[in-house]
Design a protein around this motif. Sequence first.
Motif, PDB file in Angstrom:
ATOM      1  N   GLN A 151     -26.096  -5.441   5.922  1.00  0.00           N
ATOM      2  CA  GLN A 151     -25.403  -6.054   5.058  1.00  0.00           C
ATOM      3  C   GLN A 151     -23.993  -5.617   5.219  1.00  0.00           C
ATOM      4  OE1 GLN A 151     -26.758  -7.653   2.248  1.00  0.00           O
ATOM      5  NE2 GLN A 151     -28.782  -7.172   3.210  1.00  0.00           N
ATOM      6  N   SER A 152     -23.073  -6.454   4.450  1.00  0.00           N
ATOM      7  CA  SER A 152     -21.718  -6.472   4.434  1.00  0.00           C
ATOM      8  C   SER A 152     -21.504  -6.195   3.095  1.00  0.00           C
ATOM      9  CB  SER A 152     -21.119  -7.592   5.250  1.00  0.00           C
ATOM     10  OG  SER A 152     -21.248  -8.452   4.598  1.00  0.00           O
ATOM     11  N   ILE A 153     -19.990  -5.425   2.892  1.00  0.00           N
ATOM     12  CA  ILE A 153     -19.556  -5.490   1.697  1.00  0.00           C
ATOM     13  C   ILE A 153     -17.987  -5.636   1.702  1.00  0.00           C
ATOM     14  CG2 ILE A 153     -21.168  -3.630   0.594  1.00  0.00           C
ATOM     15  CD1 ILE A 153     -18.976  -1.603   1.250  1.00  0.00           C
ATOM     16  N   ASP A 154     -17.364  -6.224   0.613  1.00  0.00           N
ATOM     17  CA  ASP A 154     -15.778  -6.234   0.620  1.00  0.00           C
ATOM     18  C   ASP A 154     -15.184  -4.961   0.134  1.00  0.00           C
ATOM     19  OD1 ASP A 154     -15.891  -8.941   1.523  1.00  0.00           O
ATOM     20  OD2 ASP A 154     -16.244  -9.627  -0.659  1.00  0.00           O
ATOM     21  N   MET A 155     -14.308  -4.781   0.755  1.00  0.00           N
ATOM     22  CA  MET A 155     -13.415  -3.323   0.442  1.00  0.00           C
ATOM     23  C   MET A 155     -11.914  -3.649   0.100  1.00  0.00           C
ATOM     24  SD  MET A 155     -15.003  -0.990   3.601  1.00  0.00           S
ATOM     25  CE  MET A 155     -13.799   0.255   3.534  1.00  0.00           C
ATOM     26  N   PRO A 156     -11.700  -3.995  -1.109  1.00  0.00           N
ATOM     27  CA  PRO A 156     -10.392  -4.390  -1.528  1.00  0.00           C
ATOM     28  C   PRO A 156      -9.435  -3.090  -1.570  1.00  0.00           C
ATOM     29  CG  PRO A 156     -11.648  -4.378  -3.228  1.00  0.00           C
ATOM     30  CD  PRO A 156     -12.568  -4.345  -2.209  1.00  0.00           C
ATOM     31  N   MET A 157      -8.274  -2.800  -0.970  1.00  0.00           N
ATOM     32  CA  MET A 157      -7.607  -1.873  -1.017  1.00  0.00           C
ATOM     33  C   MET A 157      -6.212  -1.954  -1.468  1.00  0.00           C
ATOM     34  SD  MET A 157      -8.709  -0.178   2.897  1.00  0.00           S
ATOM     35  CE  MET A 157     -10.327  -0.191   3.294  1.00  0.00           C
ATOM     36  N   ASN A 158      -5.954  -1.329  -2.485  1.00  0.00           N
ATOM     37  CA  ASN A 158      -4.514  -1.459  -3.201  1.00  0.00           C
ATOM     38  C   ASN A 158      -3.441  -0.678  -2.668  1.00  0.00           C
ATOM     39  OD1 ASN A 158      -5.428  -3.531  -4.942  1.00  0.00           O
ATOM     40  ND2 ASN A 158      -6.558  -1.964  -6.217  1.00  0.00           N
ATOM     41  N   PHE A 159      -2.319  -0.948  -2.494  1.00  0.00           N
ATOM     42  CA  PHE A 159      -0.852  -0.235  -2.113  1.00  0.00           C
ATOM     43  C   PHE A 159       0.081  -0.453  -2.941  1.00  0.00           C
ATOM     44  CE2 PHE A 159      -3.876  -0.938   1.625  1.00  0.00           C
ATOM     45  CZ  PHE A 159      -4.459   0.452   2.014  1.00  0.00           C
ATOM     46  N   ASP A 160       1.102   0.429  -3.141  1.00  0.00           N
ATOM     47  CA  ASP A 160       2.199   0.376  -3.509  1.00  0.00           C
ATOM     48  C   ASP A 160       3.343   0.958  -2.602  1.00  0.00           C
ATOM     49  OD1 ASP A 160       1.447  -0.776  -5.862  1.00  0.00           O
ATOM     50  OD2 ASP A 160       0.950   1.216  -6.884  1.00  0.00           O
ATOM     51  N   VAL A 161       4.334   0.289  -2.173  1.00  0.00           N
ATOM     52  CA  VAL A 161       5.039   0.750  -1.206  1.00  0.00           C
ATOM     53  C   VAL A 161       6.593   0.458  -1.590  1.00  0.00           C
ATOM     54  CG1 VAL A 161       6.245   0.210   0.927  1.00  0.00           C
ATOM     55  CG2 VAL A 161       3.590  -0.562   0.689  1.00  0.00           C
ATOM     56  N   ASP A 162       7.257   1.504  -1.623  1.00  0.00           N
ATOM     57  CA  ASP A 162       8.749   1.759  -2.093  1.00  0.00           C
ATOM     58  C   ASP A 162       9.466   1.285  -0.989  1.00  0.00           C
ATOM     59  OD1 ASP A 162      11.273   2.438  -2.872  1.00  0.00           O
ATOM     60  OD2 ASP A 162      10.814   4.719  -3.449  1.00  0.00           O
ATOM     61  N   LEU A 163      10.091  -0.144  -1.298  1.00  0.00           N
ATOM     62  CA  LEU A 163      10.780  -0.836  -0.248  1.00  0.00           C
ATOM     63  C   LEU A 163      12.277  -0.184  -0.032  1.00  0.00           C
ATOM     64  CD1 LEU A 163       9.852  -4.511  -0.828  1.00  0.00           C
ATOM     65  CD2 LEU A 163       9.082  -3.000   0.953  1.00  0.00           C
ATOM     66  N   LEU A 164      12.751   0.492  -1.005  1.00  0.00           N
ATOM     67  CA  LEU A 164      13.985   1.056  -0.919  1.00  0.00           C
ATOM     68  C   LEU A 164      14.188   2.306  -0.020  1.00  0.00           C
ATOM     69  CD1 LEU A 164      15.548   0.698  -4.459  1.00  0.00           C
ATOM     70  CD2 LEU A 164      15.762  -0.894  -2.382  1.00  0.00           C
ATOM     71  N   GLU A 165      13.010   2.889   0.137  1.00  0.00           N
ATOM     72  CA  GLU A 165      12.736   4.070   0.834  1.00  0.00           C
ATOM     73  C   GLU A 165      12.250   3.576   2.429  1.00  0.00           C
ATOM     74  OE1 GLU A 165      12.305   7.963   2.364  1.00  0.00           O
ATOM     75  OE2 GLU A 165      12.993   7.305   0.370  1.00  0.00           O
ATOM     76  N   VAL A 166      11.432   2.587   2.504  1.00  0.00           N
ATOM     77  CA  VAL A 166      11.117   2.245   3.823  1.00  0.00           C
ATOM     78  C   VAL A 166      12.282   1.456   4.599  1.00  0.00           C
ATOM     79  CG1 VAL A 166       9.650   0.626   5.113  1.00  0.00           C
ATOM     80  CG2 VAL A 166       8.732   1.934   3.060  1.00  0.00           C
ATOM     81  N   LEU A 167      13.111   0.605   3.822  1.00  0.00           N
ATOM     82  CA  LEU A 167      14.228   0.044   4.425  1.00  0.00           C
ATOM     83  C   LEU A 167      15.675   0.556   3.807  1.00  0.00           C
ATOM     84  CD1 LEU A 167      12.460  -3.482   3.911  1.00  0.00           C
ATOM     85  CD2 LEU A 167      12.511  -2.093   5.929  1.00  0.00           C
ATOM     86  N   ARG A 168      15.600   1.453   3.765  1.00  0.00           N
ATOM     87  CA  ARG A 168      16.929   2.160   2.918  1.00  0.00           C
ATOM     88  C   ARG A 168      18.179   1.622   3.513  1.00  0.00           C
ATOM     89  NH1 ARG A 168      15.877   8.338   4.185  1.00  0.00           N
ATOM     90  NH2 ARG A 168      13.844   7.521   3.783  1.00  0.00           N
ATOM     91  N   SER A 169      18.435   1.163   4.893  1.00  0.00           N
ATOM     92  CA  SER A 169      19.443   1.105   5.588  1.00  0.00           C
ATOM     93  C   SER A 169      19.656  -0.592   5.439  1.00  0.00           C
ATOM     94  CB  SER A 169      19.707   1.495   6.786  1.00  0.00           C
ATOM     95  OG  SER A 169      18.860   0.762   7.787  1.00  0.00           O
ATOM     96  N   GLU A 170      18.935  -1.287   4.903  1.00  0.00           N
ATOM     97  CA  GLU A 170      18.959  -2.782   4.832  1.00  0.00           C
ATOM     98  C   GLU A 170      19.582  -3.331   3.728  1.00  0.00           C
ATOM     99  OE1 GLU A 170      18.070  -4.420   7.415  1.00  0.00           O
ATOM    100  OE2 GLU A 170      17.006  -3.223   8.689  1.00  0.00           O
ATOM    101  N   SER A 171      19.908  -4.589   3.697  1.00  0.00           N
ATOM    102  CA  SER A 171      20.731  -5.210   2.497  1.00  0.00           C
ATOM    103  C   SER A 171      19.641  -5.665   1.363  1.00  0.00           C
ATOM    104  CB  SER A 171      21.448  -6.745   2.820  1.00  0.00           C
ATOM    105  OG  SER A 171      20.548  -7.506   3.451  1.00  0.00           O
ATOM    106  N   ARG A 172      20.140  -5.921   0.347  1.00  0.00           N
ATOM    107  CA  ARG A 172      19.205  -6.246  -0.819  1.00  0.00           C
ATOM    108  C   ARG A 172      18.404  -7.526  -0.455  1.00  0.00           C
ATOM    109  NH1 ARG A 172      21.979  -7.322  -6.661  1.00  0.00           N
ATOM    110  NH2 ARG A 172      22.947  -9.016  -5.237  1.00  0.00           N
ATOM    111  N   ASP A 173      18.984  -8.486   0.147  1.00  0.00           N
ATOM    112  CA  ASP A 173      18.167  -9.669   0.613  1.00  0.00           C
ATOM    113  C   ASP A 173      17.326  -9.538   1.497  1.00  0.00           C
ATOM    114  OD1 ASP A 173      19.972 -11.141  -1.077  1.00  0.00           O
ATOM    115  OD2 ASP A 173      21.264 -12.176   0.228  1.00  0.00           O
ATOM    116  N   LYS A 174      17.465  -8.596   2.540  1.00  0.00           N
ATOM    117  CA  LYS A 174      16.606  -8.383   3.607  1.00  0.00           C
ATOM    118  C   LYS A 174      15.454  -7.686   3.013  1.00  0.00           C
ATOM    119  CE  LYS A 174      15.107  -7.732   7.675  1.00  0.00           C
ATOM    120  NZ  LYS A 174      15.829  -7.058   8.715  1.00  0.00           N
ATOM    121  N   ILE A 175      15.645  -6.580   2.103  1.00  0.00           N
ATOM    122  CA  ILE A 175      14.491  -6.146   1.480  1.00  0.00           C
ATOM    123  C   ILE A 175      13.645  -7.061   0.747  1.00  0.00           C
ATOM    124  CG2 ILE A 175      14.091  -4.352  -0.381  1.00  0.00           C
ATOM    125  CD1 ILE A 175      16.489  -2.616   0.570  1.00  0.00           C
TER     126      ILE A 175
END
Length: 199
Positions: free
Chosen positions: A124-148
Motif C-alpha cells: 500500500q501507499s500513503i500520503d504524508m503531508p508535512m507542514n513547515f514554517d520558515v523565518d525568511l528574515l533569519e534565513v536571508l538576513r543579508s538580502e533585500s526586502r524584494d529578494k526575500i
Amino acid sequence: MKTKFFLILTSIIVLLSVGCKPVSQLATFIKCDFDFISVSNVKVADINVNSIHKYSDFTLVDVAKLLKAFKDKNFILSLTVNVNAKNPNPKTATLAGFDYILWIDDIQVLTGSMDQKFVIEPNQSIDMPMNFDVDLLEVLRSESRDKILSFGCGLATNNADASRVKLSLKPYLKNDNKITKFPTYITIGGDKIMPSNLN
C-alpha cells in the motif's frame, strides 16, 4: 522524483545493533519508496501566494500585511511538502518519526524533527503531508526586502517551480521506548545533486 534507499552496508550495521522486532521493521522499511509529490499551501506573512506571479498581483491589503510583517520581524514562509510513501513488502512498515532538513534553492532553510507516526500496510501507499514554517528574515538576513519576498513566491506546484524544494529525511522507528534511526539522510524532490556528507 522517486528515491529508493537500499544502503546495504550501513543497514547491516544498524540491523546487527538492535533486537529482533526492530530488525524486522527496519528491514521492511528500508525497502520503501518515497515520492516527492508537490508543494502546496504556500503562504508568505500569512498571504496565500500560490497564484502570485508578480508584485502587482498583491492587493493593497496584502501589501499592508507584508510591510507590517517586515516591521514586526515576523516574515514567515509557510508551506506543505506532500510526500507519498509506498510499501512494496509483505509486512507492515511503521515510521515513528524522522529528522528533516528542508532545502529551497539548495539553501538549508530549516532543520528539525517530527514524531508523527505513519503506518504503511503491505503493498500500500500513503500520503504524508508535512507542514513547515520558515523565518525568511533569519534565513536571508543579508538580502533585500524584494529578494526575500521573491524567494518565498513561486514555490507551489501549480504556480512555478516546485523543484526548488527538496526534503532530506532520516527516518526512525520506536520500539519499547527505544529509537532506531536510519543511518543516513535520504533526499527527495528537485533535480539537483544534494550534499553527500549528510549524516
